[in-house]
Design a protein around this motif. Structure first.
Motif, PDB file in Angstrom:
ATOM      1  N   ARG A 138       2.911   5.627   2.314  1.00  0.00           N
ATOM      2  CA  ARG A 138       1.642   6.202   2.735  1.00  0.00           C
ATOM      3  C   ARG A 138       1.651   6.428   4.237  1.00  0.00           C
ATOM      4  NH1 ARG A 138       1.509   7.619  -1.432  1.00  0.00           N
ATOM      5  NH2 ARG A 138       0.086   7.224  -3.166  1.00  0.00           N
ATOM      6  N   LEU A 139       0.958   7.463   4.659  1.00  0.00           N
ATOM      7  CA  LEU A 139       0.817   7.798   6.069  1.00  0.00           C
ATOM      8  C   LEU A 139      -0.571   7.361   6.514  1.00  0.00           C
ATOM      9  CD1 LEU A 139       2.393   9.300   8.357  1.00  0.00           C
ATOM     10  CD2 LEU A 139       1.071  11.328   7.746  1.00  0.00           C
ATOM     11  N   VAL A 140      -0.634   6.442   7.474  1.00  0.00           N
ATOM     12  CA  VAL A 140      -1.905   5.881   7.898  1.00  0.00           C
ATOM     13  C   VAL A 140      -2.138   6.162   9.373  1.00  0.00           C
ATOM     14  CG1 VAL A 140      -1.801   4.052   6.165  1.00  0.00           C
ATOM     15  CG2 VAL A 140      -0.853   3.642   8.438  1.00  0.00           C
ATOM     16  N   LEU A 148       3.885   4.952   9.122  1.00  0.00           N
ATOM     17  CA  LEU A 148       4.245   4.896   7.720  1.00  0.00           C
ATOM     18  C   LEU A 148       4.046   3.487   7.187  1.00  0.00           C
ATOM     19  CD1 LEU A 148       7.574   6.958   7.690  1.00  0.00           C
ATOM     20  CD2 LEU A 148       5.284   7.738   7.052  1.00  0.00           C
ATOM     21  N   ARG A 149       3.535   3.391   5.996  1.00  0.00           N
ATOM     22  CA  ARG A 149       3.360   2.096   5.337  1.00  0.00           C
ATOM     23  C   ARG A 149       3.977   2.204   3.951  1.00  0.00           C
ATOM     24  NH1 ARG A 149      -2.443  -0.098   5.863  1.00  0.00           N
ATOM     25  NH2 ARG A 149      -1.658  -0.238   8.018  1.00  0.00           N
ATOM     26  N   GLY A 150       5.063   1.478   3.753  1.00  0.00           N
ATOM     27  CA  GLY A 150       5.796   1.614   2.507  1.00  0.00           C
ATOM     28  C   GLY A 150       5.916   0.310   1.750  1.00  0.00           C
ATOM     29  N   ALA A 151       6.004   0.418   0.425  1.00  0.00           N
ATOM     30  CA  ALA A 151       6.257  -0.713  -0.468  1.00  0.00           C
ATOM     31  C   ALA A 151       7.423  -0.315  -1.363  1.00  0.00           C
ATOM     32  CB  ALA A 151       5.021  -1.034  -1.296  1.00  0.00           C
ATOM     33  N   VAL A 152       8.508  -1.072  -1.272  1.00  0.00           N
ATOM     34  CA  VAL A 152       9.737  -0.731  -1.982  1.00  0.00           C
ATOM     35  C   VAL A 152      10.139  -1.904  -2.872  1.00  0.00           C
ATOM     36  CG1 VAL A 152      12.141   0.002  -1.765  1.00  0.00           C
ATOM     37  CG2 VAL A 152      10.461   0.691  -0.036  1.00  0.00           C
ATOM     38  N   ARG A 153      10.528  -1.583  -4.087  1.00  0.00           N
ATOM     39  CA  ARG A 153      11.000  -2.604  -5.013  1.00  0.00           C
ATOM     40  C   ARG A 153      12.478  -2.375  -5.273  1.00  0.00           C
ATOM     41  NH1 ARG A 153       7.911  -3.426 -10.610  1.00  0.00           N
ATOM     42  NH2 ARG A 153       9.047  -1.523 -11.185  1.00  0.00           N
ATOM     43  N   LEU A 154      13.286  -3.416  -4.986  1.00  0.00           N
ATOM     44  CA  LEU A 154      14.732  -3.330  -5.144  1.00  0.00           C
ATOM     45  C   LEU A 154      15.161  -3.948  -6.467  1.00  0.00           C
ATOM     46  CD1 LEU A 154      16.047  -4.315  -1.591  1.00  0.00           C
ATOM     47  CD2 LEU A 154      15.662  -2.030  -2.518  1.00  0.00           C
ATOM     48  N   ARG A 155      16.289  -3.467  -6.962  1.00  0.00           N
ATOM     49  CA  ARG A 155      16.862  -4.034  -8.176  1.00  0.00           C
ATOM     50  C   ARG A 155      17.397  -5.442  -7.892  1.00  0.00           C
ATOM     51  NH1 ARG A 155      18.977   1.313  -8.101  1.00  0.00           N
ATOM     52  NH2 ARG A 155      17.934   2.652  -9.641  1.00  0.00           N
ATOM     53  N   PRO A 156      17.635  -6.229  -8.921  1.00  0.00           N
ATOM     54  CA  PRO A 156      18.183  -7.576  -8.694  1.00  0.00           C
ATOM     55  C   PRO A 156      19.456  -7.536  -7.862  1.00  0.00           C
ATOM     56  CG  PRO A 156      17.501  -7.326 -10.975  1.00  0.00           C
ATOM     57  CD  PRO A 156      17.372  -5.963 -10.345  1.00  0.00           C
ATOM     58  N   GLY A 157      19.517  -8.405  -6.875  1.00  0.00           N
ATOM     59  CA  GLY A 157      20.679  -8.447  -5.987  1.00  0.00           C
ATOM     60  C   GLY A 157      20.630  -7.453  -4.854  1.00  0.00           C
ATOM     61  N   PRO A 185       6.506   5.002  13.717  1.00  0.00           N
ATOM     62  CA  PRO A 185       6.601   3.590  13.309  1.00  0.00           C
ATOM     63  C   PRO A 185       6.385   3.438  11.807  1.00  0.00           C
ATOM     64  CG  PRO A 185       5.175   3.857  15.227  1.00  0.00           C
ATOM     65  CD  PRO A 185       5.438   5.233  14.695  1.00  0.00           C
ATOM     66  N   ALA A 186       6.961   2.385  11.262  1.00  0.00           N
ATOM     67  CA  ALA A 186       6.869   2.156   9.822  1.00  0.00           C
ATOM     68  C   ALA A 186       6.771   0.673   9.530  1.00  0.00           C
ATOM     69  CB  ALA A 186       8.072   2.755   9.109  1.00  0.00           C
ATOM     70  N   ASP A 187       5.972   0.330   8.552  1.00  0.00           N
ATOM     71  CA  ASP A 187       5.876  -1.029   8.016  1.00  0.00           C
ATOM     72  C   ASP A 187       6.398  -0.994   6.587  1.00  0.00           C
ATOM     73  OD1 ASP A 187       4.654  -1.925  10.341  1.00  0.00           O
ATOM     74  OD2 ASP A 187       2.653  -1.423   9.601  1.00  0.00           O
ATOM     75  N   LEU A 188       7.385  -1.819   6.298  1.00  0.00           N
ATOM     76  CA  LEU A 188       7.979  -1.865   4.974  1.00  0.00           C
ATOM     77  C   LEU A 188       7.725  -3.225   4.333  1.00  0.00           C
ATOM     78  CD1 LEU A 188      11.467  -0.134   5.348  1.00  0.00           C
ATOM     79  CD2 LEU A 188       9.378   0.809   4.366  1.00  0.00           C
ATOM     80  N   ARG A 189       7.269  -3.203   3.105  1.00  0.00           N
ATOM     81  CA  ARG A 189       7.155  -4.424   2.313  1.00  0.00           C
ATOM     82  C   ARG A 189       8.145  -4.303   1.169  1.00  0.00           C
ATOM     83  NH1 ARG A 189       1.675  -5.751  -0.762  1.00  0.00           N
ATOM     84  NH2 ARG A 189       2.479  -4.022  -2.010  1.00  0.00           N
TER      85      ARG A 189
END
Length: 217
Positions: A138-140, A148-157, A185-189
């Motif tokens: 999302r752009l805030v 940028l404010r992002g939420a990323v889900r990674l695979r196991p490992g 600037p970006a915030d990543l979760r």
């Protein structure tokens, strides 16, 4: 609970109340009870076209009571305050509708890029990075530059540090170049799943380790 869910719940409740009230008024105004041979209870509101919506006895029943006017005034105050709060919440949007693109050397030309299109492009670019299962960007608003404010889900490992490097060299760098911004600037979760990933069709993933990494400046 997100703002969209709250808005939908409130609109749904208000719509249901208005729908029920409208059906009752319509049924009494068209004299449907008599035509259909239905005999509602004595306390039922508006059973005929000649009957007022609120009877005279109901209007003056509690006026002489000491608690009546404070209760009415207090209830209306709460209603007005809640309505104002909801309106202010709608006006205080954290997201952006568009972002200006600098046009150096060209006078009188203003370019703007839709925030939704930019967010979709960043999400698509982030989703194809190595080990990424799902991404949301999302752009805030920010004091000096959009963020940028992002939420990323990674695979196991998955490796969060590697993801930050790929995000920096890929989607974020491309966005800065396309928008001609000196910085974005970006915030990543980042969330790393544990075990085998759940099937997407079930709509529920396994719990994972959530890691908040330093901001990407």
């Amino acid at each position: 609970m997100s703002r969209t869910v709250v808005n939908r719940a409130m609109l749904g409740m208000v719509g249901a109340v208005l729908l029920v009230a409208g059906v009752l008024v319509l049924a009494g105004g068209l004299d449907l009870y008599r035509r259909l041979g239905v005999h509602p209870p004595q306390w039922w509101p508006l059973t005929s076209p000649d009957q007022p919506v609120v009877s005279a006895s109901s209007r003056v029943r509690w006026v002489a009571s000491a608690w009546w006017w404070p209760t009415v005034i207090g209830g209306l105050t709460v209603l007005v305050a809640g309505t104002v709060w909801w309106l202010v919440a709608q006006l205080r949007r954290s997201g952006l509708s568009s972002i200006a693109v600098p046009t150096p050397g060209v006078s009188g030309l203003r370019l703007r890029v839709g925030a939704q299109a930019l967010e979709e492009a960043l999400e698509n670019r982030t989703a194809v990075l190595p080990e990424v299962e799902r991404a949301r960007v999302r752009l805030v608003r920010a004091p000096r530059h959009p963020r940028l404010r992002g939420a990323v889900r990674l695979r196991p490992g998955g490796d969060p540090a590697a993801l930050v490097e790929h995000f920096e060299d890929g989607p974020r760098s491309d966005a800065c170049g396309s928008l001609r911004l000196a910085q974005l600037p970006a915030d990543l979760r980042i969330r790393v799943l544990q075990g085998a990933p759940a099937e997407p069709r079930h709509g529920r993933g396994r719990r994972g380790r959530r890691r908040r990494l330093p901001r990407v400046e």
